[in-house]
Write a protein that holds these residues in place. Structure first.
Motif, short mmCIF file in Angstrom:
data_model
loop_
_atom_site.label_atom_id
_atom_site.label_comp_id
_atom_site.label_asym_id
_atom_site.label_seq_id
_atom_site.Cartn_x
_atom_site.Cartn_y
_atom_site.Cartn_z
N HIS A 55 0.86 -1.18 0.00
CA HIS A 55 0.00 0.00 0.00
C HIS A 55 0.90 1.23 0.00
N SER A 56 0.64 2.17 -0.90
CA SER A 56 1.44 3.39 -0.94
C SER A 56 0.55 4.59 -1.26
N LYS A 57 0.93 5.74 -0.70
CA LYS A 57 0.18 6.98 -0.91
C LYS A 57 0.57 7.59 -2.25
N LEU A 58 -0.41 8.05 -3.01
CA LEU A 58 -0.14 8.71 -4.28
C LEU A 58 0.16 10.19 -4.06
N SER A 59 1.03 10.74 -4.89
CA SER A 59 1.28 12.18 -4.86
C SER A 59 0.07 12.88 -5.51
N LYS A 60 -0.02 14.17 -5.33
CA LYS A 60 -1.14 14.93 -5.92
C LYS A 60 -1.14 14.82 -7.44
N GLU A 61 0.05 14.80 -8.06
CA GLU A 61 0.15 14.66 -9.52
C GLU A 61 -0.34 13.28 -9.96
N GLU A 62 0.04 12.24 -9.21
CA GLU A 62 -0.41 10.88 -9.53
C GLU A 62 -1.92 10.76 -9.36
N GLU A 63 -2.45 11.38 -8.30
CA GLU A 63 -3.90 11.36 -8.08
C GLU A 63 -4.63 11.94 -9.28
N LYS A 64 -4.18 13.12 -9.72
CA LYS A 64 -4.82 13.80 -10.85
C LYS A 64 -4.76 12.93 -12.11
N ARG A 65 -3.60 12.33 -12.36
CA ARG A 65 -3.43 11.49 -13.55
C ARG A 65 -4.36 10.27 -13.52
N ILE A 66 -4.48 9.62 -12.37
CA ILE A 66 -5.33 8.43 -12.24
C ILE A 66 -6.80 8.80 -12.41
N LEU A 67 -7.21 9.89 -11.77
CA LEU A 67 -8.62 10.30 -11.88
C LEU A 67 -8.97 10.68 -13.31
N GLU A 68 -8.05 11.34 -14.02
CA GLU A 68 -8.30 11.68 -15.43
C GLU A 68 -8.26 10.44 -16.31
N GLN A 69 -7.33 9.54 -16.04
CA GLN A 69 -7.19 8.32 -16.85
C GLN A 69 -8.46 7.48 -16.82
N TYR A 70 -9.08 7.37 -15.65
CA TYR A 70 -10.28 6.56 -15.52
C TYR A 70 -11.57 7.38 -15.59
N SER A 71 -11.45 8.69 -15.80
CA SER A 71 -12.60 9.60 -15.88
C SER A 71 -13.55 9.43 -14.71
N ILE A 72 -12.98 9.52 -13.50
CA ILE A 72 -13.77 9.38 -12.28
C ILE A 72 -13.39 10.48 -11.30
N SER A 73 -14.19 10.59 -10.24
CA SER A 73 -13.87 11.50 -9.15
C SER A 73 -13.48 10.67 -7.93
N LYS A 74 -12.92 11.33 -6.93
CA LYS A 74 -12.52 10.61 -5.71
C LYS A 74 -13.69 9.89 -5.07
N SER A 75 -14.88 10.50 -5.13
CA SER A 75 -16.05 9.91 -4.48
C SER A 75 -16.48 8.60 -5.14
N GLN A 76 -16.01 8.34 -6.36
CA GLN A 76 -16.36 7.11 -7.06
C GLN A 76 -15.40 5.96 -6.77
N LEU A 77 -14.29 6.26 -6.09
CA LEU A 77 -13.33 5.22 -5.75
C LEU A 77 -13.83 4.41 -4.56
N PRO A 78 -13.42 3.13 -4.47
CA PRO A 78 -13.71 2.37 -3.25
C PRO A 78 -13.04 3.04 -2.06
N LYS A 79 -13.55 2.80 -0.87
CA LYS A 79 -13.06 3.47 0.33
C LYS A 79 -12.18 2.53 1.16
N ILE A 80 -11.28 3.16 1.95
CA ILE A 80 -10.50 2.45 2.96
C ILE A 80 -10.46 3.36 4.18
#
Length: 70
Positions: free
Chosen positions: A9-34
């Motif tokens: 398990h590793s924390k994403l940087s803000k740049e990685e977060e933005k890239r992943i959310l854009e890549q999958y066309s989703i928002s944080k609220s659509q991700l599974p929770k932990i």
């Protein structure tokens, strides 16, 4: 807390977060929770709202999963 069967398990940087959310066309609220107090991320320094990358390895490949910390 690390166990041989526990995926990394590793924390994403803000740049990685933005890239992943854009890549999958989703928002944080659509991700599974932990949960913040989950034993697998307790010592990683994450905060509420951060995205955690989970790396699971198999014999032939490596898969990545993402969770938002609540």
């Amino acid at each position: 807390m690390l166990h041989i069967l526990q995926p990394k398990h590793s924390k994403l940087s803000k740049e990685e977060e933005k890239r992943i959310l854009e890549q999958y066309s989703i928002s944080k609220s659509q991700l599974p929770k932990i949960k913040l107090h989950d034993a697998t991320i307790r010592d990683t320094g994450v905060k509420k709202g951060d995205i955690v990358k989970i790396s699971r390895k198999s014999a032939s490949s490596e898969s990545f999963y993402y969770r938002v910390v609540i």
